[in-house]
Design a protein around this motif. Sequence first.
Motif, mmCIF file in Angstrom:
data_model
loop_
_atom_site.group_PDB
_atom_site.id
_atom_site.type_symbol
_atom_site.label_atom_id
_atom_site.label_comp_id
_atom_site.label_asym_id
_atom_site.label_seq_id
_atom_site.Cartn_x
_atom_site.Cartn_y
_atom_site.Cartn_z
ATOM 1 N N UNK A 1 10.894 -5.789 7.907
ATOM 2 C CA UNK A 1 10.844 -4.290 7.806
ATOM 3 C C UNK A 1 9.698 -3.682 6.643
ATOM 4 N N UNK A 2 9.457 -2.428 6.887
ATOM 5 C CA UNK A 2 8.559 -1.720 5.963
ATOM 6 C C UNK A 2 9.682 -0.820 5.285
ATOM 7 N N UNK A 3 9.717 -0.611 3.922
ATOM 8 C CA UNK A 3 10.727 0.193 2.994
ATOM 9 C C UNK A 3 9.636 0.823 2.137
ATOM 10 N N UNK A 4 9.905 2.401 2.215
ATOM 11 C CA UNK A 4 9.267 3.400 1.476
ATOM 12 C C UNK A 4 9.868 3.351 -0.047
ATOM 13 N N UNK A 5 9.210 3.314 -0.947
ATOM 14 C CA UNK A 5 9.704 3.527 -2.250
ATOM 15 C C UNK A 5 11.022 2.758 -2.662
ATOM 16 N N UNK B 1 16.599 3.981 7.898
ATOM 17 C CA UNK B 1 15.281 4.645 7.709
ATOM 18 C C UNK B 1 14.233 3.582 7.783
ATOM 19 N N UNK B 2 14.481 2.421 7.644
ATOM 20 C CA UNK B 2 13.313 1.445 7.616
ATOM 21 C C UNK B 2 12.274 1.512 8.766
ATOM 22 N N UNK B 3 11.181 1.112 8.591
ATOM 23 C CA UNK B 3 10.147 1.340 9.745
ATOM 24 C C UNK B 3 9.650 -0.284 10.024
ATOM 25 N N UNK B 4 9.175 -0.144 11.179
ATOM 26 C CA UNK B 4 8.443 -1.430 11.665
ATOM 27 C C UNK B 4 9.359 -2.664 11.842
ATOM 28 N N UNK C 1 1.047 -1.268 0.148
ATOM 29 C CA UNK C 1 -0.063 0.113 0.085
ATOM 30 C C UNK C 1 0.873 1.318 -0.154
ATOM 31 N N UNK C 2 0.221 2.299 0.078
ATOM 32 C CA UNK C 2 1.052 3.466 0.259
ATOM 33 C C UNK C 2 2.026 3.765 1.179
ATOM 34 N N UNK C 3 1.608 3.085 2.291
ATOM 35 C CA UNK C 3 2.703 3.393 3.366
ATOM 36 C C UNK C 3 4.050 2.591 3.052
ATOM 37 N N UNK C 4 4.366 1.941 2.118
ATOM 38 C CA UNK C 4 5.503 1.398 1.676
ATOM 39 C C UNK C 4 5.595 -0.411 1.235
ATOM 40 N N UNK C 5 6.500 -0.820 1.174
ATOM 41 C CA UNK C 5 6.777 -2.283 1.016
ATOM 42 C C UNK C 5 7.208 -3.218 2.014
ATOM 43 N N UNK C 6 6.555 -4.290 2.396
ATOM 44 C CA UNK C 6 6.983 -5.099 3.434
ATOM 45 C C UNK C 6 7.862 -6.182 3.087
#
Length: 194
Positions: free
Chosen positions: A60-64, A45-48, A11-16
């Motif tokens: 992790x979640x990576x944006x773009x 900068x990776x999230x979760x 989704x818009x929040x990034x890629x898991x």
Amino acid sequence: MRATPESGQVGAGGNRYAVLLRGINVGGHRGIRMADLRLLLEDLGYRDVVTYLQSGQAALTAADQDERAVQERVAAALAERFGTPVDVLVAGHAYLRSVIDQCPFPTADIEGKQLHAAFMNRRIDPAPLDRIESAAFAPEQCALGDRVLYLWLPDGIGRSTLAQAVLRRTVVGRDTVVTVRNWNTVTRLAQLTA
């Protein structure tokens, strides 16, 4: 937005993604604490970020960023921070789900040590596998999937002659990065990337 096998996009929040490190924390060699891995991934900068067990995997979640970008970035950061190159494979949730769904071996009521997935950084030529006399390794079996080799090893991987035979560089290819995870880890990584 629908996930694709390569992207793991959720989704818009990034890629898991799941991040798999090859050959760390094995037999006291190439030690990387999971707390240090988590911190490194967060510093990038990776999230979760969540690590799983001590054998070198995280979600992790990576944006773009696609799989290759995450893989290259994490590998470079590991080499810089820990002073040694580490092979890294990255897999999105949809790919992990497809590995589970396409498994040719029964997965109900098994011990995790009986079934393994050998993840690879690329598709391999099946011809060297086809030349291996599978009957000589019974009851052990293997089957090739999309960038994965399924290994049915009723007595585990520790003394498996089939695993030794099929994971040789002459079979998978000299430039192929391979890292093996038991089925419990495969299914847990799919959950962590969902």
